[in-house]
Design an enzyme around this catalytic site. Structure first.
Site, PDB file in Angstrom:
ATOM      1  N   SER A 251       0.903  -1.246   0.142  1.00 19.87           N
ATOM      2  CA  SER A 251      -0.049  -0.070  -0.069  1.00 19.87           C
ATOM      3  C   SER A 251       1.031   1.189  -0.051  1.00 19.87           C
ATOM      4  O   SER A 251       2.160   1.000   0.012  1.00 19.87           O
ATOM      5  CB  SER A 251      -0.936  -0.053   1.186  1.00 19.87           C
ATOM      6  OG  SER A 251      -0.166   0.415   2.183  1.00 19.87           O
ATOM      7  N   LYS A 252       0.292   2.537   0.169  1.00 19.43           N
ATOM      8  CA  LYS A 252       0.974   3.782  -0.433  1.00 19.43           C
ATOM      9  C   LYS A 252       1.969   3.884   0.976  1.00 19.43           C
ATOM     10  O   LYS A 252       2.908   4.418   0.628  1.00 19.43           O
ATOM     11  CB  LYS A 252      -0.033   4.810   0.105  1.00 19.43           C
ATOM     12  CG  LYS A 252      -0.749   5.209  -1.286  1.00 19.43           C
ATOM     13  CD  LYS A 252      -1.567   6.506  -1.238  1.00 19.43           C
ATOM     14  CE  LYS A 252      -2.046   6.629  -2.638  1.00 19.43           C
ATOM     15  NZ  LYS A 252      -3.480   7.420  -2.429  1.00 19.43           N
ATOM     16  N   ARG A 253       1.684   3.305   2.055  1.00 21.35           N
ATOM     17  CA  ARG A 253       2.602   3.312   3.033  1.00 21.35           C
ATOM     18  C   ARG A 253       4.297   2.989   2.865  1.00 21.35           C
ATOM     19  O   ARG A 253       5.214   3.209   3.562  1.00 21.35           O
ATOM     20  CB  ARG A 253       2.419   3.441   4.522  1.00 21.35           C
ATOM     21  CG  ARG A 253       2.157   1.667   4.684  1.00 21.35           C
ATOM     22  CD  ARG A 253       1.233   1.442   6.053  1.00 21.35           C
ATOM     23  NE  ARG A 253       0.809   0.128   5.977  1.00 21.35           N
ATOM     24  CZ  ARG A 253       1.235  -0.747   6.729  1.00 21.35           C
ATOM     25  NH1 ARG A 253       2.646  -0.670   7.066  1.00 21.35           N
ATOM     26  NH2 ARG A 253       0.829  -2.031   6.602  1.00 21.35           N
ATOM     27  N   GLY A 255       5.342   3.382  -0.216  1.00 21.50           N
ATOM     28  CA  GLY A 255       6.138   4.258  -1.229  1.00 21.50           C
ATOM     29  C   GLY A 255       5.289   4.242  -2.292  1.00 21.50           C
ATOM     30  O   GLY A 255       3.890   4.009  -1.997  1.00 21.50           O
TER      31      GLY A 255
END
Ligand code: GLU
Length: 481
Positions: A251-253, A255
């Site tokens: 997921s976005k966390r 990168g």
């Protein structure tokens, strides 16, 4: 003929996991010379994001994943946007009711909410499952709002064979009478994708493994209609590395995980495709890790897909990207890197030479500005940079002598091309009786102000030109006084 499809919901950006699904689905079809369809699944009206379909289309275009049928190009099985196929689903839902595999449900929102409040785990209580024909007709006549639900078998098990994960079985008692048509007349994903896959002749359903356990419900629909089930190819989960070393769903966390973000950061679509092809698939008898899309079409087979989760490794992607950048021809590199060059380039600079030096030293295009900044302007530096054990430079006296002599020779040199500069500087080394390496070290530090540089002293001088080279050497000499 093998027919596959990519069926994204237009809910925003193109997650790298979705792109992998598109790629694998495309490759499954193209390996067999088959057909690949793009279908937009937009029946969940609340999750729609404007412009998301354009992002999907442009991503497929940029990555060369060419579909044979799709929303903007049409085809014999269109329309390819589900919201434009609403009537079709309703017709099939009614057919399913006639077949005894679905039913009208008139339960009010309030009733369902109450049900949920009293027991949030057991789902719908099948209240309307056994309404009589007359009751249903009366309710329809009275204009009561309704949904259409799938009538699941209550006993036994439903199984199917997945090409990657093998036999998957589910006890029927665990299957909910899921909604097929919502109160707004729109179908749910659970229903319409089955109808579409059948009508569009899809032979292989390639998608993420989150659908592995709901697929028994879908095969029951095929069975109820008497349709041939497609082959299922569920793909392994895509994970990201957490800071503590554990992994979790990418997921976005972790990168940048959208294709567009990666491209904006200077990753090449070809490198991204190459890297994600290997995220869950392994070539047989092939030592190389480098695959163009054309190569992939030849070698990609379903039995190379792994069922264990793959971990997205940004370092590895960066490495791949660097390899792809280094292999670009100059013209292509120049055009790709151009949008990333924000620095004003001074006239004295030999842009082409500079870019040739930098091309093999960057791993993503967005590094260009940072890497070229010393060519554009010399930053201040500590004179200690000149001291170097390997080159036996332990005091500034020798540096001063070298730079003074280099300055005089370079002042008399007009052609600032690499070879010429090299032979001019050799005369300095000879005259002073120092090693070429020692001399080049001093000049390189003077003209760059950096310990490590792309290219040697003479290459850098070729880029920045005579005037700037001499002024940088003067600057160094002033430091050494
Ligand atoms: N619209 C679904 C999604 O985006 C497609 C799943 C499938 O391929 O069947 O997850």
């Amino acid at each position: 003929m093998t027919v596959t499809r990519f069926a994204p919901s237009p809910t925003g950006y193109m997650h790298i996991g979705n792109l992998r699904t598109a790629l694998y689905s495309y490759l499954v079809a193209k390996h067999d010379g088959g057909k690949f369809i793009l279908r937009i699944e937009d029946t969940d009206r609340e999750r729609l994001v404007e412009g998301a379909t354009d992002v999907i289309i442009s991503t497929l275009k940029l990555t060369d994943i060419v579909y044979d049928e799709g929303p903007n190009i049409g085809g014999p099985n269109g329309p390819y946007v589900q919201s434009e196929r609403k009537e079709i689903y309703l017709e099939y839902a009614r057919k399913l009711i006639d077949l005894g595999a679905a039913y009208y449900c008139f339960c009010s929102k309030e009733r369902l909410e109450k049900l949920h409040e009293s027991d949030s785990t057991s789902g719908y209580d099948r209240h309307c499952r056994n309404l009589t024909k007359e009751e249903v007709e009366a309710n329809l006549k009275a204009g009561l709002p309704y949904v259409i639900r799938q009538k699941m078998p209550l006993t036994g098990t439903t199984s199917y064979y997945d090409e990657v994960f093998g036999e998957i079985s589910m006890k029927n008692e665990e299957l909910q009478d899921q909604i097929l048509i919502k109160a707004d007349g729109f179908p749910t994903y659970n229903f319409c994708h089955v109808i579409d896959d059948h009508l569009m002749g899809v032979t292989h359903v390639v998608r993420g493994s989150e659908y592995l356990t709901s697929t028994p419900k879908y095969v029951l629909l095929y069975d109820a209609f008497g349709w041939e089930r497609p082959k299922y190819v569920h793909l392994p989960l895509l994970m990201g590395k957490n800071e503590d070393g554990s992994v979790s769903k990418l997921s976005k966390r972790h990168g940048a995980v959208s294709f567009q973000d990666l491209v904006n950061d200077g990753y090449l679509p070809e490198a991204i495709i190459n890297y994600i092809a290997l995220l869950g698939w392994c070539p047989k008898n092939n030592e190389s890790e480098f695959f163009s899309l054309e190569d992939l079409k030849k070698v990609f087979t379903i039995d190379g897909i792994s069922k264990s989760p793959s971990v997205f490794d940004f370092e590895k992607l960066l490495w791949f990207n660097g390899e792809y950048i280094h292999k670009l021809d100059d013209e292509k590199f120049l055009s790709l890197v151009k949008p990333f060059v924000k620095t004003q380039i001074p006239d004295n600079l030999n842009y082409l030479k500079m870019m040739q030096l930098l091309k093999t030293r960057i791993s993503k295009l967005s590094e260009i500005d940072d890497k070229m900044s010393f060519f554009v302007s010399l930053g201040d530096y500590d004179k200690e940079l000149f001291l170097n054990k390997k080159n036996k430079i332990s005091d500034y006296g020798i540096v001063k002598d070298i730079l003074t002599e280099a300055k005089s020779v370079l002042s008399a040199t007009d052609n600032f091309c690499n070879d010429n500069l090299f032979s001019s500087l050799l005369t300095v080394a000879e005259k002073l009786g120092v090693k070429t390496g020692t001399l080049m070290w001093c000049v390189r530090i003077a003209v760059s102000g950096l310990l490590a540089t792309p290219g040697g002293a003479t290459e850098i001088m070729e880029v920045i030109g005579k005037k700037e080279s001499l002024s940088r050497i003067d600057f160094a000499l002033n430091k050494l006084i």
